[in-house]
Design a protein around this motif. Structure first.
Motif, mmCIF file in Angstrom:
data_model
loop_
_atom_site.group_PDB
_atom_site.id
_atom_site.type_symbol
_atom_site.label_atom_id
_atom_site.label_comp_id
_atom_site.label_asym_id
_atom_site.label_seq_id
_atom_site.Cartn_x
_atom_site.Cartn_y
_atom_site.Cartn_z
ATOM 1 N N ALA A 60 27.815 44.397 -13.667
ATOM 2 C CA ALA A 60 26.942 43.927 -12.596
ATOM 3 C C ALA A 60 25.501 43.942 -13.095
ATOM 4 C CB ALA A 60 27.113 44.775 -11.337
ATOM 5 N N TRP A 61 24.896 45.143 -13.158
ATOM 6 C CA TRP A 61 23.508 45.277 -13.584
ATOM 7 C C TRP A 61 23.339 44.837 -15.036
ATOM 8 C CZ3 TRP A 61 18.694 45.549 -12.216
ATOM 9 C CH2 TRP A 61 17.734 46.140 -13.055
ATOM 10 N N LEU A 62 22.542 43.780 -15.254
ATOM 11 C CA LEU A 62 22.261 43.270 -16.598
ATOM 12 C C LEU A 62 23.550 42.940 -17.359
ATOM 13 C CD1 LEU A 62 19.381 45.736 -17.615
ATOM 14 C CD2 LEU A 62 19.160 43.426 -16.664
ATOM 15 N N GLY A 63 24.542 42.484 -16.621
ATOM 16 C CA GLY A 63 25.841 42.227 -17.228
ATOM 17 C C GLY A 63 25.846 41.154 -18.290
ATOM 18 N N GLU A 64 24.913 40.201 -18.174
ATOM 19 C CA GLU A 64 24.867 39.140 -19.184
ATOM 20 C C GLU A 64 24.557 39.710 -20.560
ATOM 21 O OE1 GLU A 64 20.789 39.819 -17.617
ATOM 22 O OE2 GLU A 64 22.769 39.539 -16.706
ATOM 23 N N GLN A 65 23.859 40.835 -20.617
ATOM 24 C CA GLN A 65 23.594 41.475 -21.902
ATOM 25 C C GLN A 65 24.883 42.022 -22.519
ATOM 26 O OE1 GLN A 65 20.376 44.294 -22.164
ATOM 27 N NE2 GLN A 65 19.141 43.229 -20.621
ATOM 28 N N ILE A 66 25.768 42.533 -21.685
ATOM 29 C CA ILE A 66 27.036 43.063 -22.185
ATOM 30 C C ILE A 66 27.870 41.942 -22.794
ATOM 31 C CG2 ILE A 66 29.207 44.176 -21.514
ATOM 32 C CD1 ILE A 66 27.626 45.748 -19.421
ATOM 33 N N GLU A 67 27.957 40.815 -22.082
ATOM 34 C CA GLU A 67 28.737 39.696 -22.609
ATOM 35 C C GLU A 67 28.123 39.162 -23.903
ATOM 36 O OE1 GLU A 67 30.281 36.671 -20.169
ATOM 37 O OE2 GLU A 67 30.344 37.897 -18.337
ATOM 38 N N ALA A 68 26.803 39.094 -23.946
ATOM 39 C CA ALA A 68 26.148 38.587 -25.152
ATOM 40 C C ALA A 68 26.366 39.524 -26.332
ATOM 41 C CB ALA A 68 24.652 38.402 -24.895
ATOM 42 N N ALA A 69 26.381 40.826 -26.088
ATOM 43 C CA ALA A 69 26.518 41.795 -27.175
ATOM 44 C C ALA A 69 27.938 41.863 -27.712
ATOM 45 C CB ALA A 69 26.082 43.176 -26.691
ATOM 46 N N LEU A 70 28.928 41.768 -26.827
ATOM 47 C CA LEU A 70 30.324 41.986 -27.233
ATOM 48 C C LEU A 70 31.101 40.701 -27.459
ATOM 49 C CD1 LEU A 70 31.196 44.858 -24.729
ATOM 50 C CD2 LEU A 70 30.298 45.064 -27.051
ATOM 51 N N GLY A 71 30.689 39.625 -26.822
ATOM 52 C CA GLY A 71 31.382 38.362 -26.982
ATOM 53 C C GLY A 71 32.826 38.432 -26.534
ATOM 54 N N ASP A 72 33.696 37.727 -27.246
ATOM 55 C CA ASP A 72 35.111 37.712 -26.874
ATOM 56 C C ASP A 72 35.894 38.857 -27.510
ATOM 57 O OD1 ASP A 72 35.285 36.953 -29.534
ATOM 58 O OD2 ASP A 72 36.115 34.960 -29.142
ATOM 59 N N GLY A 73 35.196 39.728 -28.230
ATOM 60 C CA GLY A 73 35.852 40.894 -28.816
ATOM 61 C C GLY A 73 36.487 40.665 -30.162
ATOM 62 N N ARG A 74 36.411 39.449 -30.669
ATOM 63 C CA ARG A 74 37.139 39.102 -31.894
ATOM 64 C C ARG A 74 36.742 39.977 -33.077
ATOM 65 N NH1 ARG A 74 36.817 32.901 -33.037
ATOM 66 N NH2 ARG A 74 37.281 33.055 -30.798
ATOM 67 N N ARG A 75 35.446 40.302 -33.163
ATOM 68 C CA ARG A 75 35.016 41.071 -34.328
ATOM 69 C C ARG A 75 35.517 42.519 -34.285
ATOM 70 N NH1 ARG A 75 30.224 40.621 -31.393
ATOM 71 N NH2 ARG A 75 29.124 42.559 -30.883
ATOM 72 N N TYR A 76 35.994 42.961 -33.124
ATOM 73 C CA TYR A 76 36.585 44.302 -33.015
ATOM 74 C C TYR A 76 38.111 44.270 -33.138
ATOM 75 C CZ TYR A 76 32.035 45.092 -30.800
ATOM 76 O OH TYR A 76 30.684 45.146 -30.518
ATOM 77 N N GLY A 77 38.658 43.070 -33.250
ATOM 78 C CA GLY A 77 40.114 42.945 -33.232
ATOM 79 C C GLY A 77 40.675 42.981 -31.830
ATOM 80 N N ILE B 281 29.820 51.614 -25.408
ATOM 81 C CA ILE B 281 31.028 50.873 -25.098
ATOM 82 C C ILE B 281 31.787 50.455 -26.357
ATOM 83 C CG2 ILE B 281 30.020 48.544 -25.021
ATOM 84 C CD1 ILE B 281 31.665 48.135 -22.405
ATOM 85 N N GLU B 282 31.108 50.349 -27.476
ATOM 86 C CA GLU B 282 31.790 49.974 -28.718
ATOM 87 C C GLU B 282 32.758 51.067 -29.167
ATOM 88 O OE1 GLU B 282 29.296 47.169 -31.502
ATOM 89 O OE2 GLU B 282 28.054 48.881 -30.901
ATOM 90 N N TYR B 283 32.420 52.335 -28.919
ATOM 91 C CA TYR B 283 33.350 53.409 -29.254
ATOM 92 C C TYR B 283 34.652 53.248 -28.478
ATOM 93 C CZ TYR B 283 29.561 55.917 -31.659
ATOM 94 O OH TYR B 283 28.557 56.287 -32.523
ATOM 95 N N HIS B 284 34.548 52.898 -27.208
ATOM 96 C CA HIS B 284 35.753 52.664 -26.394
ATOM 97 C C HIS B 284 36.593 51.535 -26.989
ATOM 98 C CE1 HIS B 284 34.970 55.495 -23.335
ATOM 99 N NE2 HIS B 284 34.197 54.778 -22.550
ATOM 100 N N ILE B 285 35.939 50.423 -27.268
ATOM 101 C CA ILE B 285 36.675 49.254 -27.765
ATOM 102 C C ILE B 285 37.387 49.587 -29.064
ATOM 103 C CG2 ILE B 285 36.438 46.896 -28.629
ATOM 104 C CD1 ILE B 285 34.003 46.640 -26.711
ATOM 105 N N GLU B 286 36.693 50.236 -29.972
ATOM 106 C CA GLU B 286 37.296 50.564 -31.263
ATOM 107 C C GLU B 286 38.462 51.537 -31.109
ATOM 108 O OE1 GLU B 286 33.198 49.942 -33.911
ATOM 109 O OE2 GLU B 286 33.989 51.953 -33.563
ATOM 110 N N ARG B 287 38.337 52.508 -30.214
ATOM 111 C CA ARG B 287 39.416 53.478 -30.037
ATOM 112 C C ARG B 287 40.618 52.843 -29.332
ATOM 113 N NH1 ARG B 287 39.421 58.036 -27.675
ATOM 114 N NH2 ARG B 287 40.468 59.070 -29.389
#
Length: 232
Positions: free
Chosen positions: A54-71, A34-40
């Motif tokens: 849905a499935w294990l979604g809390e892990q996605i939020e924890a990994a990506l946060g509010d997106g600030r570090r990706y701009g 998913i990081e490739y998508h965000i960066e592109r």
């Protein structure tokens, strides 16, 4: 334009890798899919991103946060149970646009592609319609999904059949008559096609549906050895 990344699938074909990790967080060449998508998206000038899960979604939020570090500015659309593609987008519409506002881009979370996204961000499909990026049929899906006509229309009959890449620009009007709940996107697209409201283009560059561990490994090798090149 805002964008949505679909990340609510169960990843059953990718098991056992997805028993404890959601598929969008699986890594290739040291980076989550998913990081490739965000960066592109950010490189294409699209900073506002909605991600459903849905499935294990809390892990996605924890990994990506509010997106600030990706701009980016990332907001989430959690699903208590998977709503399928159409239902997931329908639920997220208030985060993507208000009625009458412009179209939005949608990317399947389990694909990898170098197709240029910046040109898509300037598209305006017909109201109640869509613009689809179609690719040559892979060996595991030889029948294709839709036909791309010479005038750029996408239909469900005639022409050369191609495979929907999972990259699209959709309008809120496409979902105007649908209540919230689980439903597929394809029937809505076919209805819009019958009304002449769907156009499309052929994919440029590399594309892979990362649906199995074998495809994940093949993508990892291709990225590490430099055989995947950005489309010009």
């Amino acid at each position: 334009m805002k964008a949505m990344i679909l990340a609510a699938g169960l990843g059953t074909r990718m098991r056992p890798l997805t028993l404890h990790t959601p598929k969008p967080l699986l890594k290739v060449a040291g980076k989550c899919l998913i990081e490739y998508h965000i960066e592109r998206l950010v490189a294409a000038g699209i900073n506002d991103i909605v991600i459903n899960h849905a499935w294990l979604g809390e892990q996605i939020e924890a990994a990506l946060g509010d997106g600030r570090r990706y701009g980016a500015r990332i907001v989430y659309s959690p699903e208590s149970e998977p709503l399928e593609t159409g239902g997931g987008i329908r639920q997220a519409l208030p985060l993507l646009c208000s009625e009458g506002e412009p179209a939005f881009m949608v990317l399947n979370g389990d694909l990898f592609s170098t197709h240029p996204l910046a040109p898509l961000s300037h598209l305006a499909p017909p109201p109640g319609g869509a613009h689809l990026v179609l690719t040559d049929n892979p060996e595991w899906h030889p029948e294709g999904d839709f036909a791309l006509e010479v005038d750029g229309r996408v239909t469900s009959s005639g022409g050369d059949w191609l495979t929907f890449s999972g990259i699209s620009v959709l309008t809120p009007g496409l979902f105007a008559d649908r209540d919230e709940g689980a439903f597929a996107l394809a029937p809505l697209l076919r209805e819009a096609m019958a009304a002449g409201r769907v156009c499309g283009e052929r994919l440029q560059g590399y594309w892979q549906d990362v649906g199995t561990p074998e495809r994940l490994q093949a993508l990892d090798r291709a990225l590490r050895n430099g055989t995947i090149m950005e489309a010009s």
